[in-house]
Design a protein around this motif. Sequence first.
Motif, PDB file in Angstrom:
ATOM      1  N   GLY A 108       0.815  -1.208   0.000  1.00  0.00           N
ATOM      2  CA  GLY A 108       0.000   0.000   0.000  1.00  0.00           C
ATOM      3  C   GLY A 108       0.843   1.250   0.000  1.00  0.00           C
ATOM      4  N   GLN A 109       1.956   1.226   0.728  1.00  0.00           N
ATOM      5  CA  GLN A 109       2.853   2.378   0.784  1.00  0.00           C
ATOM      6  C   GLN A 109       3.501   2.619  -0.577  1.00  0.00           C
ATOM      7  OE1 GLN A 109       5.355   0.901   3.887  1.00  0.00           O
ATOM      8  NE2 GLN A 109       3.937   1.451   5.532  1.00  0.00           N
ATOM      9  N   ALA A 110       3.839   1.528  -1.273  1.00  0.00           N
ATOM     10  CA  ALA A 110       4.455   1.654  -2.594  1.00  0.00           C
ATOM     11  C   ALA A 110       3.522   2.352  -3.575  1.00  0.00           C
ATOM     12  CB  ALA A 110       4.837   0.271  -3.127  1.00  0.00           C
ATOM     13  N   LEU A 111       2.243   1.971  -3.547  1.00  0.00           N
ATOM     14  CA  LEU A 111       1.287   2.523  -4.498  1.00  0.00           C
ATOM     15  C   LEU A 111       1.014   4.001  -4.255  1.00  0.00           C
ATOM     16  CD1 LEU A 111      -1.184  -0.486  -4.562  1.00  0.00           C
ATOM     17  CD2 LEU A 111       0.454   0.166  -6.346  1.00  0.00           C
ATOM     18  N   GLU A 112       1.399   4.509  -3.096  1.00  0.00           N
ATOM     19  CA  GLU A 112       1.188   5.924  -2.774  1.00  0.00           C
ATOM     20  C   GLU A 112       2.365   6.803  -3.182  1.00  0.00           C
ATOM     21  OE1 GLU A 112       0.491   5.890   1.394  1.00  0.00           O
ATOM     22  OE2 GLU A 112      -1.543   5.058   1.237  1.00  0.00           O
ATOM     23  N   THR A 151       5.942   8.769  -8.098  1.00  0.00           N
ATOM     24  CA  THR A 151       6.294   8.434  -9.478  1.00  0.00           C
ATOM     25  C   THR A 151       6.353   6.923  -9.647  1.00  0.00           C
ATOM     26  OG1 THR A 151       8.692   8.352  -9.065  1.00  0.00           O
ATOM     27  CG2 THR A 151       7.742  10.508  -9.637  1.00  0.00           C
ATOM     28  N   ALA A 152       6.308   6.478 -10.900  1.00  0.00           N
ATOM     29  CA  ALA A 152       6.371   5.047 -11.189  1.00  0.00           C
ATOM     30  C   ALA A 152       7.686   4.453 -10.702  1.00  0.00           C
ATOM     31  CB  ALA A 152       6.217   4.803 -12.692  1.00  0.00           C
ATOM     32  N   ARG A 153       8.771   5.193 -10.877  1.00  0.00           N
ATOM     33  CA  ARG A 153      10.067   4.694 -10.409  1.00  0.00           C
ATOM     34  C   ARG A 153      10.074   4.547  -8.888  1.00  0.00           C
ATOM     35  NH1 ARG A 153      15.376   4.210 -11.739  1.00  0.00           N
ATOM     36  NH2 ARG A 153      16.860   4.609 -10.062  1.00  0.00           N
ATOM     37  N   ALA A 154       9.492   5.501  -8.192  1.00  0.00           N
ATOM     38  CA  ALA A 154       9.431   5.427  -6.732  1.00  0.00           C
ATOM     39  C   ALA A 154       8.550   4.260  -6.291  1.00  0.00           C
ATOM     40  CB  ALA A 154       8.899   6.745  -6.165  1.00  0.00           C
ATOM     41  N   VAL A 155       7.470   4.004  -7.035  1.00  0.00           N
ATOM     42  CA  VAL A 155       6.617   2.848  -6.748  1.00  0.00           C
ATOM     43  C   VAL A 155       7.428   1.565  -6.872  1.00  0.00           C
ATOM     44  CG1 VAL A 155       4.655   1.472  -7.567  1.00  0.00           C
ATOM     45  CG2 VAL A 155       4.465   3.970  -7.441  1.00  0.00           C
TER      46      VAL A 155
END
Length: 200
Positions: free
Chosen positions: A77-81, A84-88
């Motif tokens: 869930g934290q990733a999807l927030e 940017t796509a790279r940060a995800v």
Amino acid sequence: MEQTALRGRPREFCVDNALATALRLFWSKGYEGTSLSDLTDAMGITRPSLYAAFGNKEQLFRQALDLYEREKMAYVGQALEQPTARAVAKWFLEGALATISGEREPPGCLGVISSTACGSEAQCIREEVLKRSRVVHEACVDRMQRAIDEGDFTGPANAEAITKYLMAVLQGMSVQAGAGSTRQELEGVVETTLAMWPSK
């Protein structure tokens, strides 16, 4: 009177600790590889106590999956927030790395282990794991589509294909962890994947 008294007696074990123990066992041995005797021995309880507290083995596994998602998969869930796509992708990869290569936990991912190691007798368990995986997959597709719309990728990009690629890397890391790859080796996979990802 005796039956009422027995029914009213408090459990002589901590349900939360017992569930955590069951999770580690399923994580280590898979669903089919874990017997009821393995569970009761590790949890320090009798079969009647297991049934009374958790239901049958399948119900216990589903509760263990719930615990795994709450405690070990919170990074999803934290990733999807991330902005940017790279940060995800970076959050996904580093979160998975911490989970599958932790010193105090079994190597690999419970979901990957359970979905690939279940035979026909445990088809319902495999379907449950895959159903939960599809929820994550669809959420990631939606997030990658937003990233495409926001200009995170240069040139043509497909949210479904990007998600499948990222999930393939994550699942591959889990399999490699289970096969004995070290954390340092898996860190190399993370670094290589991010080096190939668009820089934005």
